[in-house]
Scaffold this motif. Structure first.
Motif, PDB file in Angstrom:
ATOM      1  N   TRP A   1     -27.317  -3.935   4.839  1.00  0.00           N
ATOM      2  CA  TRP A   1     -27.250  -2.905   5.879  1.00  0.00           C
ATOM      3  C   TRP A   1     -27.558  -3.477   7.256  1.00  0.00           C
ATOM      4  O   TRP A   1     -26.982  -3.038   8.258  1.00  0.00           O
ATOM      5  CB  TRP A   1     -28.144  -1.708   5.539  1.00  0.00           C
TER       6      TRP A   1
ATOM      7  N   LYS B   1     -25.107  -3.539  10.534  1.00  0.00           N
ATOM      8  CA  LYS B   1     -25.626  -3.075  11.818  1.00  0.00           C
ATOM      9  C   LYS B   1     -25.415  -4.132  12.908  1.00  0.00           C
ATOM     10  O   LYS B   1     -25.020  -3.812  14.028  1.00  0.00           O
ATOM     11  CB  LYS B   1     -27.110  -2.736  11.668  1.00  0.00           C
TER      12      LYS B   1
ATOM     13  N   PHE C   1     -22.319   5.230  14.184  1.00  0.00           N
ATOM     14  CA  PHE C   1     -22.285   4.614  12.864  1.00  0.00           C
ATOM     15  C   PHE C   1     -23.464   3.663  12.677  1.00  0.00           C
ATOM     16  O   PHE C   1     -24.102   3.648  11.620  1.00  0.00           O
ATOM     17  CB  PHE C   1     -20.959   3.895  12.627  1.00  0.00           C
TER      18      PHE C   1
ATOM     19  N   TYR D   1     -26.340   3.919  14.055  1.00  0.00           N
ATOM     20  CA  TYR D   1     -27.503   4.783  13.859  1.00  0.00           C
ATOM     21  C   TYR D   1     -27.569   5.288  12.417  1.00  0.00           C
ATOM     22  O   TYR D   1     -28.627   5.276  11.796  1.00  0.00           O
ATOM     23  CB  TYR D   1     -27.441   5.961  14.846  1.00  0.00           C
ATOM     24  N   SER D   2     -26.423   5.680  11.874  1.00  0.00           N
ATOM     25  CA  SER D   2     -26.420   6.204  10.500  1.00  0.00           C
ATOM     26  C   SER D   2     -26.737   5.107   9.482  1.00  0.00           C
ATOM     27  O   SER D   2     -27.395   5.371   8.477  1.00  0.00           O
ATOM     28  CB  SER D   2     -25.084   6.878  10.174  1.00  0.00           C
ATOM     29  N   VAL D   3     -26.283   3.899   9.737  1.00  0.00           N
ATOM     30  CA  VAL D   3     -26.611   2.769   8.854  1.00  0.00           C
ATOM     31  C   VAL D   3     -28.114   2.507   8.882  1.00  0.00           C
ATOM     32  O   VAL D   3     -28.741   2.301   7.832  1.00  0.00           O
ATOM     33  CB  VAL D   3     -25.811   1.505   9.256  1.00  0.00           C
TER      34      VAL D   3
ATOM     35  N   ARG E   1     -30.504   4.660   9.645  1.00  0.00           N
ATOM     36  CA  ARG E   1     -31.223   5.773   9.007  1.00  0.00           C
ATOM     37  C   ARG E   1     -31.114   5.716   7.488  1.00  0.00           C
ATOM     38  O   ARG E   1     -32.080   5.988   6.785  1.00  0.00           O
ATOM     39  CB  ARG E   1     -30.684   7.117   9.514  1.00  0.00           C
TER      40      ARG E   1
ATOM     41  N   HIS F   1     -30.381   3.006   5.687  1.00  0.00           N
ATOM     42  CA  HIS F   1     -30.682   1.675   5.147  1.00  0.00           C
ATOM     43  C   HIS F   1     -29.632   1.297   4.098  1.00  0.00           C
ATOM     44  O   HIS F   1     -29.958   0.731   3.049  1.00  0.00           O
ATOM     45  CB  HIS F   1     -32.087   1.593   4.558  1.00  0.00           C
TER      46      HIS F   1
ATOM     47  N   GLY G   1     -23.824   3.855   5.692  1.00  0.00           N
ATOM     48  CA  GLY G   1     -24.370   4.820   6.633  1.00  0.00           C
ATOM     49  C   GLY G   1     -24.105   6.244   6.220  1.00  0.00           C
ATOM     50  O   GLY G   1     -24.375   6.640   5.083  1.00  0.00           O
TER      51      GLY G   1
END
Length: 133
Positions: free
Chosen positions: A73, A77, A114, A116-118, A120, A122, A126
């Protein structure tokens, strides 16, 4: 150093929000033709926030003993960060024409979201984790 993890993480999250918010604001101002969005003080503020963001990220990697090249992850990122930077540069400065700048602006915001979602989740997928996971 692990005892400072909560403070470092809070700073990192704050810098993420500040960096993303500043980019979003500058992008809107560029779309509206406001030249001051690219003025030296605004650019230097952006550089300062992004430097603090990178510093806090490196501190988190050190505290948690994580390797972004062996942690899937984090690798995603990091790759998305490069995409975001390129798209953001095109959106604010390099692209020719308003439509192109707007398209790159939306794409950069999507890349930021994206990333940010990855972070969050982990997980490399994402927000798509629920779709394919």
């Amino acid at each position: 150093m692990i005892e400072y993890y909560p403070q470092i993480k809070a700073a990192h999250v704050g810098f993420v929000l500040a960096s993303g918010g500043l980019f979003a604001l500058r992008g809107v101002l560029v779309q509206l033709g406001q030249r001051w969005a690219m003025s030296a003080p605004v650019r230097y503020l952006s550089y300062t926030v992004d430097t603090a963001l990178l510093t806090s990220a490196l501190m988190l990697l050190a505290v948690l003993h994580l390797n972004p090249f062996t942690t899937p992850w984090l690798a995603v990122k990091l790759a998305m960060l490069l995409v975001y930077v390129v798209l953001g540069t095109l959106a604010l400065r390099r692209a020719r024409g308003r439509r192109a700048k707007f398209a790159f602006y939306l794409a950069a915001l999507a890349a930021f979201g994206f990333m940010y979602s990855v972070a969050r989740a982990h997980h490399p997928l994402g927000f798509m984790l629920g779709w394919f996971g």
